[in-house]
Enzyme design. Structure first.
Site, PDB file in Angstrom:
ATOM      1  N   GLY A 146       0.824  -1.203   0.000  1.00 20.26           N
ATOM      2  CA  GLY A 146       0.000   0.000   0.000  1.00 20.26           C
ATOM      3  C   GLY A 146       0.854   1.246   0.000  1.00 20.26           C
ATOM      4  CD  GLN A 151       3.421   5.973   2.668  1.00 22.98           C
ATOM      5  OE1 GLN A 151       2.422   5.387   2.243  1.00 22.98           O
ATOM      6  NE2 GLN A 151       4.436   5.338   3.226  1.00 22.98           N
ATOM      7  CB  CYS A 195       5.481   2.801   7.626  1.00 21.99           C
ATOM      8  SG  CYS A 195       4.953   4.099   6.488  1.00 21.99           S
ATOM      9  CG  LEU A 196       6.730   1.063   1.898  1.00 22.13           C
ATOM     10  CD1 LEU A 196       6.058   1.297   0.554  1.00 22.13           C
ATOM     11  CD2 LEU A 196       7.745  -0.060   1.802  1.00 22.13           C
ATOM     12  CG  HIS A 237      -0.390   1.588   7.418  1.00 18.13           C
ATOM     13  ND1 HIS A 237       0.468   1.240   8.444  1.00 18.13           N
ATOM     14  CD2 HIS A 237       0.374   2.292   6.530  1.00 18.13           C
ATOM     15  CE1 HIS A 237       1.685   1.706   8.182  1.00 18.13           C
ATOM     16  NE2 HIS A 237       1.655   2.346   7.024  1.00 18.13           N
ATOM     17  CD  GLU A 238      -0.862   2.678   2.812  1.00 19.13           C
ATOM     18  OE1 GLU A 238      -0.130   1.718   3.066  1.00 19.13           O
ATOM     19  OE2 GLU A 238      -0.408   3.846   2.672  1.00 19.13           O
ATOM     20  CG  HIS A 241       0.522   7.436   5.368  1.00 18.85           C
ATOM     21  ND1 HIS A 241       1.689   7.986   5.868  1.00 18.85           N
ATOM     22  CD2 HIS A 241       0.733   6.091   5.354  1.00 18.85           C
ATOM     23  CE1 HIS A 241       2.563   7.030   6.130  1.00 18.85           C
ATOM     24  NE2 HIS A 241       2.012   5.873   5.823  1.00 18.85           N
TER      25      HIS A 241
END
Length: 276
Positions: A146, A151, A195-196, A237-238, A241
């Site tokens: 995702g 991001q 997380c990325l 999660h997304e 953001h």
């Protein structure tokens, strides 16, 4: 993210193997947890993937490999929002072919900035479709499942995900424009997430087990969905953001203390920016 509830089940299967009458049935099951199987997600999901397998096609496994299986499961306690089709950790691919977008690392200010709604004009122009396509390129290159627009430095309410993390399974790709959660369960579960934008760290995060959401698609058509389990967790999660909320914000005080050192390293590497 990775799903780390495989340990107790592996132990359960292994304990049952002490009965010779059951070992012929259970050994193939346990073999599904071997390093050669592709059972992991960004929360790793061996059991859910196992349910989709044809047990008859799984090769029997030597009893001597059971200890290796247990060790492998234990080693997956490092997690991130990653693909279940591979046990690889997320990577920083640098420049990705086909796009100039790159994943921003904490504490970049864009991760905390306000995110504006996508306009009807932007949808009609094809701009958002192009951004979403490039976001998928970056997501797959990083071994993620995702990605939210902020991001990659685009402060718009846009997210993409593919719960399989497999670019070959493009039918599972989801693009959410101007999403919002309209209802969520009181029942919750806790999974280890990463997380990325926070390389090299992870922690246990509590999320609702199911959610109901509304959004629009790339054609501007309103959509309503209910997500459960893994997909619900990815969405939450997304979605965080898009509100400038980062997963470390949701860690317990103990969890925050555990990642404090790594956060300080990221600040030293990438600057003060939007530090917690």
């Amino acid at each position: 993210m990775k799903h780390l509830n495989s340990m107790s089940l592996v132990g359960f299967f292994c304990s049952l193997l002490t009965s010779s009458s059951k070992s012929a049935v259970l050994l193939p099951l346990v073999s599904a947890f071997s390093p050669s199987s592709s059972c992991f997600f960004t929360i790793t999901r061996p059991i859910r993937n196992l349910s989709r397998m044809n047990i008859g096609t799984i090769s029997p496994m030597l009893t001597s490999k059971i200890s290796t299986t247990t060790t492998t499961a234990a080693s997956t306690t490092k997690s991130s929002l990653q693909s279940s089709s591979t046990m690889e950790e997320e990577v920083d691919p640098g420049k990705v072919e086909g796009t100039d977008l790159r994943v921003l690392k904490y504490p970049h200010p864009a991760l905390r900035a306000d995110n504006v709604e996508v306009t009807e004009e932007e949808l009609k122009s094809g701009e958002i479709s192009k951004i979403a396509k490039e976001m998928f390129l970056v997501m797959y290159a990083t071994k993620g499942v995702g990605l939210a627009a902020p991001q990659v430095g685009i402060n718009k309410r846009l997210m993409v995900y593919n719960q399989s993390g497999d670019k070959k399974k493009w039918l599972e790709e989801v693009i959410m424009v101007n999403p919002k959660i309209v209802e969520f369960s009181e029942s919750v579960d806790v999974e280890r997430e990463g997380c990325l934008s926070f390389p090299g760290m992870n922690g246990e995060v509590q999320r609702s087990k199911w959610i109901k959401v509304e959004a629009v698609n790339l054609k501007g058509k309103k959509i309503k969905k209910k997500f459960n389990g893994w997909e619900a967790r990815i969405f939450q999660h997304e979605y965080d953001h898009l509100d400038g909320v980062l997963y470390p914000d949701r860690l317990t005080e103990e969890g925050k203390e555990e990642v404090k050192g790594r956060l300080e390293e990221l600040i030293q590497e990438f600057g003060q920016g939007g530090a917690l």
